[in-house]
Design an enzyme around this catalytic site. Structure first.
Site, mmCIF file in Angstrom:
data_model
loop_
_atom_site.group_PDB
_atom_site.id
_atom_site.type_symbol
_atom_site.label_atom_id
_atom_site.label_comp_id
_atom_site.label_asym_id
_atom_site.label_seq_id
_atom_site.Cartn_x
_atom_site.Cartn_y
_atom_site.Cartn_z
ATOM 1 C CG ASP A 60 31.280 -10.549 -82.190
ATOM 2 O OD1 ASP A 60 32.094 -11.460 -82.397
ATOM 3 O OD2 ASP A 60 31.055 -10.087 -81.055
ATOM 4 C CB CYS A 98 36.967 -14.246 -81.016
ATOM 5 S SG CYS A 98 36.081 -12.752 -81.469
ATOM 6 C CG HIS A 152 40.980 -13.831 -79.677
ATOM 7 N ND1 HIS A 152 39.801 -13.145 -79.899
ATOM 8 C CD2 HIS A 152 41.328 -13.601 -78.393
ATOM 9 C CE1 HIS A 152 39.446 -12.529 -78.769
ATOM 10 N NE2 HIS A 152 40.359 -12.795 -77.848
ATOM 11 C CG ASP A 334 34.237 -14.161 -85.314
ATOM 12 O OD1 ASP A 334 33.110 -13.654 -85.496
ATOM 13 O OD2 ASP A 334 35.004 -13.780 -84.405
ATOM 14 C CG HIS A 335 31.029 -15.809 -83.433
ATOM 15 N ND1 HIS A 335 30.254 -14.765 -83.006
ATOM 16 C CD2 HIS A 335 32.300 -15.550 -83.041
ATOM 17 C CE1 HIS A 335 31.035 -13.897 -82.365
ATOM 18 N NE2 HIS A 335 32.272 -14.352 -82.372
HETATM 19 CA CA LIG Z 1 33.960 -12.612 -82.780
#
Ligand SMILES: [Ca+2]
Length: 485
Positions: A60, A98, A152, A334-335
């Site tokens: 994140d 995720c 995840h 991841d993003h």
């Molecule tokens: Ca994440």
């Protein structure tokens, strides 16, 4: 669990041992002479030299880093890594959540291909024969290890457990536990109405780095780097910060006095031209007051600086073990993450802050190291890039393309677009990005469309999708999206 203790074996053979008569060797010599001999040594040798791979992931994390130009966040260790890496300015995840993003990264498959578009599905249940990125390295004689969160793992509830880990990916895997939001210290929950995985709980923790899961992840990675082993290795080090809860030792909060935190400026009427699905389901600013937004930003920045310090410990160990010249280092998230843009927070949007990720690749000897790359790339490209840099052949099913040419010359032409998608109930939002435009369709356009000029309007304040003047652009972007022109 570990292979026998033997000396590391991944240095290049001495030049005298090379077969100078082969065309490849002659080409290598020509290249070395032409480029001064240093930069291209790695290129010429990479098929033979077994580089190690150190893949470091954050959870994140937006591109709110010093090396990405953030005015407040302090990340000295990542900045140092960026100085010897190619920094990708326009790198995008394929799904800002995720499990779908990590599955895409580690399998090399788009979410549409794997069908993994939520945090519950496991790719291997559907595609048992998948060869994941670390598994490809294992299959080619590498020792592959995971420390922390790679596949995840629910945060905070799943920290310390296996989550959706994939056994065939690793020779060794460990998930160090941590108290997370239950860490002793000064704690506040700014959004108690939300579940722990999204609530803005902020904790100025007592104790040191190693009282936190990420500190233990760093310590375990340092320990592994100190082990001598016969094989080259692929070490994946996955941190859970700055994912909520925003927990970090107090000293990292002290870097950010509350009254110094700058709030995002959202113009009045900003949301008027944004289709409803683009704004997700939550209330504006999660219902936070401006003062609470400051508390969230302070906690997020503190969590980033804490993460940065843990990355620094791992990179120092790499240097101390004299492994930096033999190891390809990749750092990514991841993003992305919203920090109040459009009064949005967190992920699951198709705006730039959620779709974009930090991506640093430091491959020894690459001429592009130390430079920024403005080309559009995807997290999906990491798999073929690492395979290419290590002379391995990925499965034919792997999507994405090797970024190695951009590691050599970050400014070279690169005809590529980035795809990012999310779900809204039963329908999809799909977005495509090139260097100038972002175009998004919700439910194939039935629930709205967006077009943003990323060069003239990088904050995405003016939706041009219904502006007839841009019809040709819309048609071009629809072509990339695979939609109907
Ligand atoms: Ca994440």
């Amino acid at each position: 669990m570990h292979p026998p203790t033997l000396r590391l074996r991944h240095a290049a053979e001495p030049a005298g041992n090379r077969r100078l008569s082969s065309p490849r060797a002659l080409l290598a010599i020509v290249l070395m002479v032409a480029a001064g001999g240093v930069a291209d040594r790695a290129l010429a040798d990479s098929a033979r030299v077994k580089y190690n791979v150190l893949l470091i992931t954050a959870d994140d994390l937006s591109a709110a880093l010093g090396c990405y130009g953030h005015p407040q966040v302090k990340t000295p260790n990542l900045d140092r890594l960026a100085a010897r890496a190619v920094l990708f300015e326009r790198a995008y995840c394929q799904f800002p959540l995720c499990n779908p993003s990590r599955t895409s990264l580690l399998t090399g498959l788009r979410p549409d291909t794997s069908g993994v578009v939520n945090n519950q599905l496991k790719f291997r249940d559907r595609f048992p024969q998948t060869v994941t990125l670390p598994q490809l390295f294992r299959n080619n004689g590498y020792y592959a290890a995971r420390v922390g969160k790679l596949y995840h793992m629910g945060v905070p509830g799943g920290v310390g457990g296996p989550g959706l880990d994939d056994g065939p990916s690793w020779d060794y895997a460990i998930s160090p536990p941590g108290l997370e939001h239950a860490s002793p210290g000064k704690a506040q929950n700014l959004t108690p109405q939300y579940q722990p995985g999204v609530a803005f709980r902020v904790v100025e923790a007592e104790g040191g780095d190693d009282d936190q899961a990420d500190g233990r992840v760093a310590a375990e990675a340092v320990r592994l780097l100190g082990e001598k082993r016969a094989q080259p290795w692929f070490l994946a080090v996955g941190f859970v910060r700055p994912h909520v809860p925003l927990v970090a030792p107090k000293k990292y909060f002290d870097l950010y006095p509350l009254d110094s935190i700058q709030l995002p400026q959202v113009p009045a009427g900003d949301r008027d031209d944004i289709p409803a699905p683009a704004l997700a389901e939550r209330e504006p600013d999660y219902g936070l007051t401006p003062e609470q937004c400051r508390e969230v930003l302070r906690g997020y920045y503190a969590a980033i600086s804490f993460l940065d310090a843990q990355v620094g410990r791992v990179l120092k160990a790499l240097d101390d073990q004299q492994l930096s010249e033999k190891t390809i280092v990749v750092f990514l998230s991841d993003h992305g993450y919203h920090l109040g843009e459009h009064r949005l927070w967190q992920k699951l949007s198709l705006f730039e802050p959620s779709a974009r990720v930090p991506l640093l690749i430091a491959a020894p000897g690459m001429p592009g190291n130390g430079r920024h790359c403005p080309r559009v790339v995807e997290l999906l490209d990491v798999y073929p890039t690492l395979a290419d840099c290590c002379g391995l052949t990925p499965p034919k099913s792997v999507e994405g393309k090797s970024l190695r040419p951009l590691l050599e010359d970050p400014a070279q032409a690169w005809n590529s677009v980035a795809h990012t998608q999310v779900r809204r109930g039963k329908s999809l939002g799909r977005s495509v990005r090139n260097e100038k435009w972002r175009y998004t369709e919700w439910d194939e356009g039935r629930s709205g469309r967006e077009l943003y000029d990323q060069q003239g309007d990088p904050a995405e304040l003016h939706n041009l999708a219904d502006n007839l003047e841009h019809d040709d652009v819309v048609k071009m972007m629809q072509g990339f999206l695979g939609g109907t022109p």
